[in-house]
Motif scaffolding. Structure first.
Motif, PDB file in Angstrom:
ATOM      1  N   LYS A  51       0.839  -1.210   0.000  1.00 16.29           N
ATOM      2  CA  LYS A  51       0.000   0.000   0.000  1.00 16.29           C
ATOM      3  C   LYS A  51       0.869   1.253   0.000  1.00 16.29           C
ATOM      4  O   LYS A  51       0.590   2.215  -0.723  1.00 16.29           O
ATOM      5  N   LYS A  52       1.940   1.251   0.795  1.00 16.60           N
ATOM      6  CA  LYS A  52       2.831   2.406   0.863  1.00 16.60           C
ATOM      7  C   LYS A  52       3.485   2.681  -0.491  1.00 16.60           C
ATOM      8  O   LYS A  52       3.576   3.835  -0.927  1.00 16.60           O
ATOM      9  N   ASN A  55       0.769   3.889  -2.917  1.00 12.93           N
ATOM     10  CA  ASN A  55       0.305   5.210  -2.504  1.00 12.93           C
ATOM     11  C   ASN A  55       1.352   6.275  -2.812  1.00 12.93           C
ATOM     12  O   ASN A  55       1.006   7.406  -3.194  1.00 12.93           O
ATOM     13  N   TYR A 118      -6.265   4.730  -8.082  1.00 11.84           N
ATOM     14  CA  TYR A 118      -6.534   4.733  -6.640  1.00 11.84           C
ATOM     15  C   TYR A 118      -7.591   3.682  -6.275  1.00 11.84           C
ATOM     16  O   TYR A 118      -7.413   2.922  -5.319  1.00 11.84           O
ATOM     17  N   VAL A 122      -4.985   1.031  -4.954  1.00 12.07           N
ATOM     18  CA  VAL A 122      -4.660   1.539  -3.615  1.00 12.07           C
ATOM     19  C   VAL A 122      -5.767   1.208  -2.627  1.00 12.07           C
ATOM     20  O   VAL A 122      -5.529   0.627  -1.559  1.00 12.07           O
TER      21      VAL A 122
END
Length: 212
Positions: A51-52, A55, A118, A122
């Motif tokens: 996710k990091k 993102n 996104y 994400v």
């Protein structure tokens, strides 16, 4: 793991918190059962890393978009006559009139891409971490070997990942009577591990096989 998969399947549904959520009969000999289990601390770390990374890409792309777009707009509106050299004033005027529509198209295109990125790449990881559960599928596996390269795959019932690369050791254990268990995140469909007849392989955040 030292635990029989067939025994595990018989025990599904007896746990009060994470019970059997589906049982699908594909044929007389093949069926799929699934259950929800809590994410382990290690699995949460993997999802957080993915996710990091995704993102960070999203934020850097958005930031570059917000910085470069106004600069390009300003340059196109305030260009000197030297930029167009041999063009007539009428042509220059037409270009300047069309510039807003061009940038509107670019804005819509990039906005659509960012929204898609996104929501598809994400948001699923955020949902998985928030809910804190994974799904485990139990089924009779198939296998596939590439014809020209020594690569081995297990066939899965997952629509987004119908084949997953595995080690030759796991590949060789798959037979007509085998039972497989695939542990994966519910929304992002990241596969944490695959177990076939008590032999298990795990994956890291880059989907590479981990050593036992």
């Amino acid at each position: 793991m030292g635990i029989s998969l067939k025994s595990d399947i018989d025990e599904i549904g007896r746990n009060n918190q994470f019970a059997l959520i589906s049982s699908i009969k594909i044929s007389q000999n093949i069926s799929i059962q699934s259950e929800l289990k809590p994410l382990t601390p290690g699995e949460k770390v993997i999802l957080k890393k993915i996710k990091k990374k995704k993102n960070s890409f999203f934020i850097s792309t958005l930031g570059g978009f917000l910085v470069l777009l106004p600069i390009g707009w300003w340059l196109s509106i305030n260009m000197g006559g030297t930029r167009y050299g041999r063009l007539s004033e009428e042509s220059i005027k037409m270009i300047k009139n069309l510039t807003p529509f061009f940038y509107l198209f670019v804005v819509l295109l990039l906005t659509g891409y960012l929204i898609y990125y996104y929501t598809k790449l994400v948001s699923p990881f955020i949902k998985d971490l928030k809910e804190g559960v994974k799904e485990v599928l139990y089924y009779s596996p198939g296998k596939y070997q590439t014809p020209f390269f020594a690569e081995y795959y297990i066939v899965t019932p997952l629509s987004k990942k119908s084949r997953v690369k595995i080690s030759k050791e796991i590949f060789d254990t798959i037979g007509p009577a085998s039972t497989a268990a695939i542990s994966y995140s519910v929304h992002s469909h990241f596969i944490f591990s695959i177990e076939v007849d008590e032999k298990e392989i795990k994956f890291n955040e880059t989907n590479e096989l981990l050593d036992k």
